[in-house]
Design an enzyme around this catalytic site. Structure first.
Site, PDB file in Angstrom:
ATOM      1  N   GLY A 146       0.836  -1.187   0.000  1.00 44.12           N
ATOM      2  CA  GLY A 146       0.000   0.000   0.000  1.00 44.12           C
ATOM      3  C   GLY A 146       0.874   1.241   0.000  1.00 44.12           C
ATOM      4  CB  CYS A 185       4.937   2.429   7.634  1.00 41.34           C
ATOM      5  SG  CYS A 185       4.393   3.874   6.727  1.00 41.34           S
ATOM      6  CG  LEU A 186       6.547   1.180   1.675  1.00 40.39           C
ATOM      7  CD1 LEU A 186       5.970   1.427   0.286  1.00 40.39           C
ATOM      8  CD2 LEU A 186       7.691   0.189   1.617  1.00 40.39           C
ATOM      9  CD  GLN A 195       3.020   5.762   2.863  1.00 40.03           C
ATOM     10  OE1 GLN A 195       2.026   5.222   2.379  1.00 40.03           O
ATOM     11  NE2 GLN A 195       4.036   5.088   3.369  1.00 40.03           N
ATOM     12  CG  HIS A 227      -0.819   1.125   7.383  1.00 41.15           C
ATOM     13  ND1 HIS A 227       0.021   0.867   8.445  1.00 41.15           N
ATOM     14  CD2 HIS A 227      -0.104   1.861   6.503  1.00 41.15           C
ATOM     15  CE1 HIS A 227       1.201   1.447   8.205  1.00 41.15           C
ATOM     16  NE2 HIS A 227       1.147   2.045   7.032  1.00 41.15           N
ATOM     17  CD  GLU A 228      -1.045   2.438   2.756  1.00 38.59           C
ATOM     18  OE1 GLU A 228      -0.722   3.626   2.615  1.00 38.59           O
ATOM     19  OE2 GLU A 228      -0.230   1.548   3.061  1.00 38.59           O
ATOM     20  CG  HIS A 247      -0.099   6.876   5.596  1.00 35.03           C
ATOM     21  ND1 HIS A 247       0.974   7.424   6.271  1.00 35.03           N
ATOM     22  CD2 HIS A 247       0.212   5.566   5.413  1.00 35.03           C
ATOM     23  CE1 HIS A 247       1.882   6.488   6.494  1.00 35.03           C
ATOM     24  NE2 HIS A 247       1.439   5.351   5.978  1.00 35.03           N
TER      25      HIS A 247
END
Length: 187
Positions: A46, A98-99, A51, A140-141, A144
Site C-alpha cells: 500500500g 510502513c514504507l 507518503q 493503515h493507508e 495516512h
C-alpha cells in the site's frame, strides 16, 4: 514510469489531514500509475499520497501477495477520496510496517472488518466490505490520509523501544533499497 521518492518519519506532510481530490485529470492518472510503480518497487502492499509528499486523499494497494485462504484477491486498487463508514469485529493484533518508517515493525490492534466508500481511478463510486489483510492495509493507508502513523497506536513503552531506529530515519542516516526524500541537514 518514474519511481517516486518516499517521504519518511517526521516529515510534516505525514502528520496532517489530506485534502479532497476535486476532479480527474491526466496528471492524477499519471500520479496513480507512478504510485503503483513506486509501491511495487519498494515491495510494499500500500502507498498513500502523503507518503510521496502529496497531501491529497488518494492511496493505492495490492494485497494479493498477503491474502490467506478464503480471502478475496482484488489485485491493484485505487482509492480516491475514501471514507471509512464502519469498523467492526474484534481488534486483532498484527505486525505492521510502513514504507515511510523503514524496517520498524510492531503489532497494532485494529478491527477485523472495514466498510469503506471510495472512487476508483475512473471516478466510479464503490462500497467495499473487507476483512483480513485487505482490511488491515485499508485502515493503515486511510490513517495516512488522516495524518496518523501506525506508531501512534503504540504504547509509550513500545515507542521508546523504537527510539534509536526512529532517530536514524529522522537523521537521514537510514539506508533503504528504494528512493526516499532526503532529509534536510540542520546546521
Amino acid at each position: 514510469m518514474p519511481i517516486l521518492p518516499i517521504v519518511t518519519y517526521n516529515d510534516p506532510v505525514l502528520l496532517k489531514k489530506a485534502e479532497e481530490i476535486e476532479e480527474d485529470s491526466p496528471e492524477l492518472q499519471t500520479l496513480i500509475d507512478n504510485m503503483l510503480e513506486t509501491m511495487y518497487n519498494a515491495d510494499g502492499v500500500g502507498l498513500a499520497a502523503p507518503q510521496i509528499g502529496r497531501s491529497i486523499k488518494l492511496f493505492v494497494m495490492d494485497t494479493d501477495a498477503m491474502i490467506e485462504d478464503g480471502e478475496v484477491p482484488y489485485g491493484p486498487m485505487v482509492f480516491i477520496n475514501p471514507l471509512i463508514l464502519e469498523k467492526r469485529g474484534n481488534k486483532v493484533p498484527l505486525e505492521e510496517g510502513c514504507l515511510s518508517i523503514p524496517e520498524v515493525n510492531d503489532k497494532v490492534f485494529r478491527p477485523e472488518t472495514v466498510v469503506i466508500e471510495f472512487f476508483d481511478r475512473d471516478f466510479n463510486k464503490h462500497r467495499l466490505e473487507a476483512g483480513g489483510w485487505t482490511s488491515r492495509v485499508i485502515q493503515h493507508e486511510y490513517d495516512h490520509l488522516e495524518g496518523i502513523l501506525f506508531l501512534d497506536y503504540l504504547s509509550a513503552f513500545k515507542k521508546r523501544l523504537h527510539k534509536k531506529e526512529l532517530e536514524e530515519i529522522d537523521s537521514g542516516n537510514k539506508k533503504v533499497k528504494y528512493p526516499i526524500v532526503p532529509k534536510q541537514k540542520s546546521e
